[in-house]
Design a protein around this motif. Structure first.
Motif, PDB file in Angstrom:
ATOM      1  N   UNK A 101      -6.538  39.536 -24.228  1.00 32.21           N
ATOM      2  CA  UNK A 101      -7.356  38.547 -23.315  1.00 32.21           C
ATOM      3  C   UNK A 101      -7.668  37.939 -24.058  1.00 32.21           C
ATOM      4  N   UNK A 102      -8.139  37.881 -25.032  1.00 33.03           N
ATOM      5  CA  UNK A 102      -8.613  36.372 -26.203  1.00 33.03           C
ATOM      6  C   UNK A 102      -7.860  36.483 -26.175  1.00 33.03           C
ATOM      7  N   UNK A 103      -6.967  36.407 -26.904  1.00 35.98           N
ATOM      8  CA  UNK A 103      -5.680  36.173 -28.222  1.00 35.98           C
ATOM      9  C   UNK A 103      -4.759  35.033 -27.550  1.00 35.98           C
ATOM     10  N   UNK A 104      -3.903  36.079 -25.421  1.00 31.40           N
ATOM     11  CA  UNK A 104      -3.600  35.395 -25.157  1.00 31.40           C
ATOM     12  C   UNK A 104      -4.517  33.460 -24.768  1.00 31.40           C
ATOM     13  N   UNK A 105      -5.850  33.200 -24.495  1.00 27.74           N
ATOM     14  CA  UNK A 105      -5.831  32.579 -24.283  1.00 27.74           C
ATOM     15  C   UNK A 105      -6.568  31.718 -25.508  1.00 27.74           C
ATOM     16  N   UNK A 106      -6.108  31.484 -26.343  1.00 28.01           N
ATOM     17  CA  UNK A 106      -6.397  31.140 -27.475  1.00 28.01           C
ATOM     18  C   UNK A 106      -4.946  30.410 -27.793  1.00 28.01           C
ATOM     19  N   UNK A 107      -3.873  31.380 -27.328  1.00 30.95           N
ATOM     20  CA  UNK A 107      -3.048  30.236 -27.080  1.00 30.95           C
ATOM     21  C   UNK A 107      -2.595  29.616 -26.392  1.00 30.95           C
ATOM     22  N   UNK A 108      -3.646  29.270 -24.940  1.00 32.75           N
ATOM     23  CA  UNK A 108      -3.086  29.019 -24.005  1.00 32.75           C
ATOM     24  C   UNK A 108      -1.914  28.718 -23.358  1.00 32.75           C
ATOM     25  N   UNK A 109      -1.939  30.440 -22.711  1.00 30.25           N
ATOM     26  CA  UNK A 109      -1.050  30.814 -22.702  1.00 30.25           C
ATOM     27  C   UNK A 109      -0.912  32.263 -21.413  1.00 30.25           C
ATOM     28  N   UNK A 110       0.010  31.697 -19.905  1.00 27.24           N
ATOM     29  CA  UNK A 110      -0.205  33.172 -19.285  1.00 27.24           C
ATOM     30  C   UNK A 110       0.334  34.721 -19.427  1.00 27.24           C
ATOM     31  N   UNK A 111      -0.268  35.357 -18.480  1.00 30.16           N
ATOM     32  CA  UNK A 111      -0.041  36.727 -18.623  1.00 30.16           C
ATOM     33  C   UNK A 111       1.469  36.184 -18.285  1.00 30.16           C
ATOM     34  N   UNK A 112       2.054  35.865 -17.458  1.00 28.16           N
ATOM     35  CA  UNK A 112       3.774  36.039 -17.467  1.00 28.16           C
ATOM     36  C   UNK A 112       4.439  35.058 -18.190  1.00 28.16           C
ATOM     37  N   UNK A 113       3.981  34.159 -18.764  1.00 29.48           N
ATOM     38  CA  UNK A 113       3.942  33.998 -19.950  1.00 29.48           C
ATOM     39  C   UNK A 113       4.672  34.435 -21.089  1.00 29.48           C
ATOM     40  N   UNK A 114       2.773  34.877 -21.656  1.00 28.52           N
ATOM     41  CA  UNK A 114       3.850  36.109 -22.314  1.00 28.52           C
ATOM     42  C   UNK A 114       4.624  37.749 -22.167  1.00 28.52           C
ATOM     43  N   UNK A 115       4.336  37.454 -20.706  1.00 25.00           N
ATOM     44  CA  UNK A 115       5.879  38.696 -20.546  1.00 25.00           C
ATOM     45  C   UNK A 115       7.087  37.684 -20.731  1.00 25.00           C
ATOM     46  N   UNK A 116       7.123  37.005 -20.272  1.00 19.90           N
ATOM     47  CA  UNK A 116       8.565  36.363 -20.271  1.00 19.90           C
ATOM     48  C   UNK A 116       9.192  35.955 -21.839  1.00 19.90           C
ATOM     49  N   UNK A 117       8.498  35.796 -23.089  1.00 21.18           N
ATOM     50  CA  UNK A 117       8.716  35.248 -24.761  1.00 21.18           C
ATOM     51  C   UNK A 117       8.619  37.086 -24.832  1.00 21.18           C
ATOM     52  N   UNK A 118       8.094  38.095 -24.528  1.00 22.23           N
ATOM     53  CA  UNK A 118       8.027  38.998 -25.357  1.00 22.23           C
ATOM     54  C   UNK A 118       8.495  39.876 -24.039  1.00 22.23           C
ATOM     55  N   UNK A 119       9.879  39.938 -23.445  1.00 20.52           N
ATOM     56  CA  UNK A 119      10.625  40.551 -21.856  1.00 20.52           C
ATOM     57  C   UNK A 119      10.070  41.826 -21.669  1.00 20.52           C
ATOM     58  N   UNK A 120       8.733  41.499 -21.256  1.00 14.31           N
ATOM     59  CA  UNK A 120       8.847  42.251 -20.504  1.00 14.31           C
ATOM     60  C   UNK A 120       8.309  42.061 -18.578  1.00 14.31           C
ATOM     61  N   UNK A 121       8.579  42.810 -18.295  1.00 13.07           N
ATOM     62  CA  UNK A 121       7.735  42.746 -16.758  1.00 13.07           C
ATOM     63  C   UNK A 121       7.002  41.844 -16.785  1.00 13.07           C
ATOM     64  N   UNK A 122       6.568  41.164 -14.991  1.00 10.07           N
ATOM     65  CA  UNK A 122       6.039  39.916 -15.006  1.00 10.07           C
ATOM     66  C   UNK A 122       4.387  40.925 -15.266  1.00 10.07           C
ATOM     67  N   UNK A 123       4.441  42.268 -14.553  1.00 10.17           N
ATOM     68  CA  UNK A 123       2.564  42.642 -14.479  1.00 10.17           C
ATOM     69  C   UNK A 123       2.537  43.177 -15.966  1.00 10.17           C
ATOM     70  N   UNK A 124       3.394  43.499 -16.428  1.00 15.22           N
ATOM     71  CA  UNK A 124       3.276  44.269 -18.112  1.00 15.22           C
ATOM     72  C   UNK A 124       1.578  43.963 -18.620  1.00 15.22           C
ATOM     73  N   UNK A 125       1.410  42.584 -18.972  1.00 12.03           N
ATOM     74  CA  UNK A 125       0.550  41.701 -19.712  1.00 12.03           C
ATOM     75  C   UNK A 125      -0.256  41.817 -18.695  1.00 12.03           C
ATOM     76  N   UNK A 126      -0.299  41.288 -17.043  1.00  5.72           N
ATOM     77  CA  UNK A 126      -1.937  41.735 -16.606  1.00  5.72           C
ATOM     78  C   UNK A 126      -2.106  42.965 -16.580  1.00  5.72           C
TER      79      UNK A 126
END
Length: 110
Positions: free
Chosen positions: A10-35
């Motif tokens: 969570x800390x790293x994602x917020x440092x990059x100012x990305x949403x959970x959905x955005x990280x999931x999309x970038x890494x080709x994960x399902x929309x709830x994976x990061x959550x």
């Protein structure tokens, strides 16, 4: 106290100012994976842990909360080149050793 995996993620994602959905999309994960990772509902596979560490440019040890050093045990380009050189030299030494044994009529290692 060291942070846990889900806190670090969570800390790293917020440092990059990305949403959970955005990280999931970038890494080709399902929309709830990061959550699910951030909420501690799921744990990543080893492959996914490495992908996350690479994406956030940190070591897996940092992501797992084993160290506060973000680059602990990471192979930098310099270190990677050195490791390749060492491996090449070790392989060359082994080959020379095998050739010498063959010349002496000794058996080779399997």
């Amino acid at each position: 106290m060291h942070k846990t995996f889900h806190q670090k993620l969570r800390m790293l994602r917020k440092e990059k100012k990305l949403s959970q959905v955005e990280v999931g999309e970038i890494l080709h994960y399902g929309y709830t994976t990061i959550s699910n990772y951030e909420n501690g509902r799921n744990e990543p596979t080893l492959t996914d842990l490495c992908r996350l560490a690479d994406f956030f440019d940190v070591s897996t040890d940092f992501l797992l909360g084993r160290t506060e050093d973000r680059q602990s045990h990471c192979r930098t380009k310099e270190n990677w080149g050195l490791l390749q050189e060492i491996s090449s030299l070790e392989a060359l030494d082994l080959l020379v050793s095998i050739r010498e044994k063959e010349k002496k009529g000794l058996s080779c290692p399997d």
